[in-house]
Design an enzyme around this catalytic site. Structure first.
Site, PDB file in Angstrom:
ATOM      1  N   GLY A   1     -15.989   2.989 -36.395  1.00 19.55           N
ATOM      2  CA  GLY A   1     -17.286   3.061 -37.178  1.00 19.55           C
ATOM      3  C   GLY A   1     -17.718   1.815 -37.840  1.00 19.55           C
TER       4      GLY A   1
ATOM      5  N   GLU B   1      -9.792   2.754 -35.180  1.00 16.97           N
ATOM      6  CA  GLU B   1     -10.092   2.968 -33.726  1.00 16.97           C
ATOM      7  C   GLU B   1     -11.543   2.133 -33.677  1.00 16.97           C
ATOM      8  OE1 GLU B   1     -10.813   7.079 -33.386  1.00 16.97           O
ATOM      9  OE2 GLU B   1      -8.719   7.501 -33.436  1.00 16.97           O
ATOM     10  N   PRO B   2     -11.718   0.959 -34.073  1.00 12.51           N
ATOM     11  CA  PRO B   2     -12.775   0.198 -34.134  1.00 12.51           C
ATOM     12  C   PRO B   2     -13.525  -0.069 -32.684  1.00 12.51           C
ATOM     13  CG  PRO B   2     -11.298  -1.402 -34.724  1.00 12.51           C
ATOM     14  CD  PRO B   2     -10.642   0.062 -34.613  1.00 12.51           C
ATOM     15  N   GLY B   3     -14.649   0.294 -32.312  1.00 15.86           N
ATOM     16  CA  GLY B   3     -15.142  -0.217 -31.105  1.00 15.86           C
ATOM     17  C   GLY B   3     -16.257  -1.177 -31.077  1.00 15.86           C
ATOM     18  N   ARG B   4     -17.304  -0.783 -31.760  1.00 16.15           N
ATOM     19  CA  ARG B   4     -18.607  -1.753 -31.748  1.00 16.15           C
ATOM     20  C   ARG B   4     -18.303  -3.071 -32.497  1.00 16.15           C
ATOM     21  NH1 ARG B   4     -23.709   0.493 -32.440  1.00 16.15           N
ATOM     22  NH2 ARG B   4     -22.723   2.507 -33.379  1.00 16.15           N
TER      23      ARG B   4
ATOM     24  N   TYR C   1     -31.894   5.727 -29.570  1.00 16.89           N
ATOM     25  CA  TYR C   1     -31.775   5.814 -31.114  1.00 16.89           C
ATOM     26  C   TYR C   1     -32.643   5.029 -31.987  1.00 16.89           C
ATOM     27  CZ  TYR C   1     -26.906   6.278 -29.036  1.00 16.89           C
ATOM     28  OH  TYR C   1     -25.654   6.613 -28.494  1.00 16.89           O
TER      29      TYR C   1
ATOM     30  N   CYS D   1     -40.339   3.923 -14.757  1.00 17.24           N
ATOM     31  CA  CYS D   1     -41.381   4.892 -14.843  1.00 17.24           C
ATOM     32  C   CYS D   1     -41.105   5.894 -15.937  1.00 17.24           C
ATOM     33  CB  CYS D   1     -42.020   5.685 -13.533  1.00 17.24           C
ATOM     34  SG  CYS D   1     -41.930   4.400 -12.171  1.00 17.24           S
ATOM     35  N   GLU D   2     -41.205   5.327 -17.112  1.00 20.64           N
ATOM     36  CA  GLU D   2     -41.088   6.218 -18.326  1.00 20.64           C
ATOM     37  C   GLU D   2     -41.671   5.351 -19.529  1.00 20.64           C
ATOM     38  OE1 GLU D   2     -38.589   9.065 -19.128  1.00 20.64           O
ATOM     39  OE2 GLU D   2     -37.473   9.019 -17.405  1.00 20.64           O
TER      40      GLU D   2
ATOM     41  N   TYR E   1     -21.477  -0.371 -26.287  1.00 19.80           N
ATOM     42  CA  TYR E   1     -22.654   0.769 -26.019  1.00 19.80           C
ATOM     43  C   TYR E   1     -24.035   0.341 -25.201  1.00 19.80           C
ATOM     44  CZ  TYR E   1     -19.317   2.894 -29.329  1.00 19.80           C
ATOM     45  OH  TYR E   1     -18.475   3.331 -30.388  1.00 19.80           O
TER      46      TYR E   1
END
Ligand code: LLP
Length: 423
Positions: A244, A281-284, A324, A351-352, A379
């Site tokens: 986190g 548990e670091p990811g980012r 986000y 196309c959005e 991510y």
């Protein structure tokens, strides 16, 4: 000279480089859209977690959902990392990258039977159990396999991580973990199941957290639980505080891993819990600023209200902005003093209307220019899709002045090779 948010992606002579290689070179060699990672940035991010007081054990289990490229996993494995996984697929990736099953913690609210079996067979360090029903399922499968399953309960400490609601996980209203008030009863149930071995407790309160207080609040609650468990004769080997820790996307001042470690160990010492192994548990924070998304400006389009830079990357490559409302800095790869900046929305070809990567940015651009979408190491590729039948981007790892293609660009044929027409 201005610098970017990412230390290993900097301008030299008005040209943005990845370590020692100009991004123009990488675009020429591999095409765009292209994910570019810096090996040194991975190592530096790893080093930031190697600051535990002497003699204290910390196991970093990289939250691999952030970036699960085999080359990234291999690099962290070589550095000594374990892994936080959330699926049988992630388990298979760790093993394919040469990772160590004994350093895997298995999180996730919906572990299926086959995933539990695969993890037991591989010999993971523990299951981070998220409900009583899951505990029972793990026990049943372990009994069938005539083995013992190491378990830790993921508790929900009900703290506010003060982050985006989609990535906040430690509040009571979230689906994650076991209510901390119910945890004692679930631990007691676990002691009655002979095929289980209780090894720890864990929590994960959210992502892109920039303040230390939510961690310390969660830690206080976990410490109370650990002491209550000890009174019941239930002793643990590890405490896992999840991941986190946030990164700098633009002007954030994220919390330093060293400070967090220092405060955690101080709290454990104060409470006579210095025997516990600490797991994070670091990811980012390990990968986010180790990558960028390199893209080419296809067209510049102007209407009465807006200027659009239409690039060859899109929401299928990087969904964070539209999902986000996330901010990623945009850096033109070539700095042009001769061209006035204009305010652009950087958008993709999908196309959005939601297909945008950045809005209202002052940029000096010409068609054909390269731009780097910064902080795209976490991510980003892992959340990419093939929407609009767009092949997913290639990925390159830069190491000094050498580049390695770590994932080749998908071909159009591959996108529908598993499909069949019907008579
Ligand atoms: N452990 C568990 C149990 C997790 O669920 C997560 C992330 C992590 C560790 C790693 O968290 P980190 O250190 O990376 O914050 N897609 C979102 C982020 C979702 C995070 C999900 N869980 C985004 O792009 O911001």
């Amino acid at each position: 000279m201005t610098t970017t948010v990412a230390p290993h992606f900097q301008f030299k002579d008005n040209l943005l480089h990845a370590e020692g290689i100009p991004l123009t070179q990488l675009a020429q060699d591999y095409g765009t859209p292209l994910y570019v990672y810096s090996r040194q940035a991975l190592r530096d991010a790893w080093d930031a977690y190697q600051q535990a007081p002497a003699g204290r054990s910390v196991l970093i289990c990289y939250g691999m959902k952030a970036n699960s490229s085999l080359a990234v996993l291999q690099e962290f494995h070589r550095l000594g990392s374990g892994f936080d996984i959330v699926s049988g697929g992630e388990l298979a990736r760790v093993l394919a990258a040469g990772g160590d099953a004994g350093k895997i913690v298995f999180s996730g609210v919906g572990k299926q039977g086959w995933e539990i079996r695969d993890a037991l067979e591989a010999g993971v360090k523990c299951f981070n159990v998220e409900s009583e029903a899951e505990l029972e399922r793990i026990a049943t499968i372990a009994t069938q396999m005539k083995t013992t399953a190491p378990v830790s309960l993921r508790v929900n400490p009900d703290v506010d991580a003060q982050t985006h609601p989609y990535i906040s996980t430690g509040l009571k209203e979230n689906k994650f973990g076991i209510d901390i008030n119910d945890a004692m009863a679930v631990y007691e149930r676990a002691t009655q199941l002979p095929s289980l071995r209780i090894v720890g407790v864990d929590c994960h309160i959210g992502s892109q957290i920039t303040e230390i207080d939510p961690y310390l609040d969660a830690l206080d609650k976990l410490i109370l639980l650990i002491k209550a468990l000890e009174k019941q004769g239930i002793t643990l080997q590890h405490l896992d505080l999840g991941g986190g820790i946030g990164i700098r996307y633009t002007n954030e001042t994220p919390l330093a891993p060293a400070l967090l470690l220092e405060r955690i160990f101080a709290a454990l010492d104060k409470n006579g819990l210095d025997h516990l192994e600490l797991v994070l548990e670091p990811g980012r924070s390990l990968t986010g600023n180790a990558g960028i998304l390199l893209t080419t400006v296809e067209y510049l389009k102007h209407n009465e209200f807006k200027n659009f830079a239409i690039v060859d990357a899109a929401m299928n490559d990087l969904i964070r902005p539209t999902l986000y409302d996330a901010w990623h800095d945009v850096e033109p790869v070539t700095r042009r003093a001769d061209l006035p900046a204009q305010r652009y929305d950087v958008v993709g070809p999908i196309c959005e209307s939601g297909d945008w990567l950045a809005r209202d940015r002052d940029l000096a651009l010409q068609p054909g220019d390269l731009v780097a979408i910064m902080s795209a190491g976490a991510y980003a590729f892992t959340m990419s899709s093939q929407y609009n039948t767009r092949p997913r981007a290639a990925e390159v790892m830069v190491d000094g002045t050498v580049s390695h293609l770590i994932r080749r660009r998908e071909t159009i044929q591959e996108l529908f090779q598993n499909e069949q027409t019907i008579p």
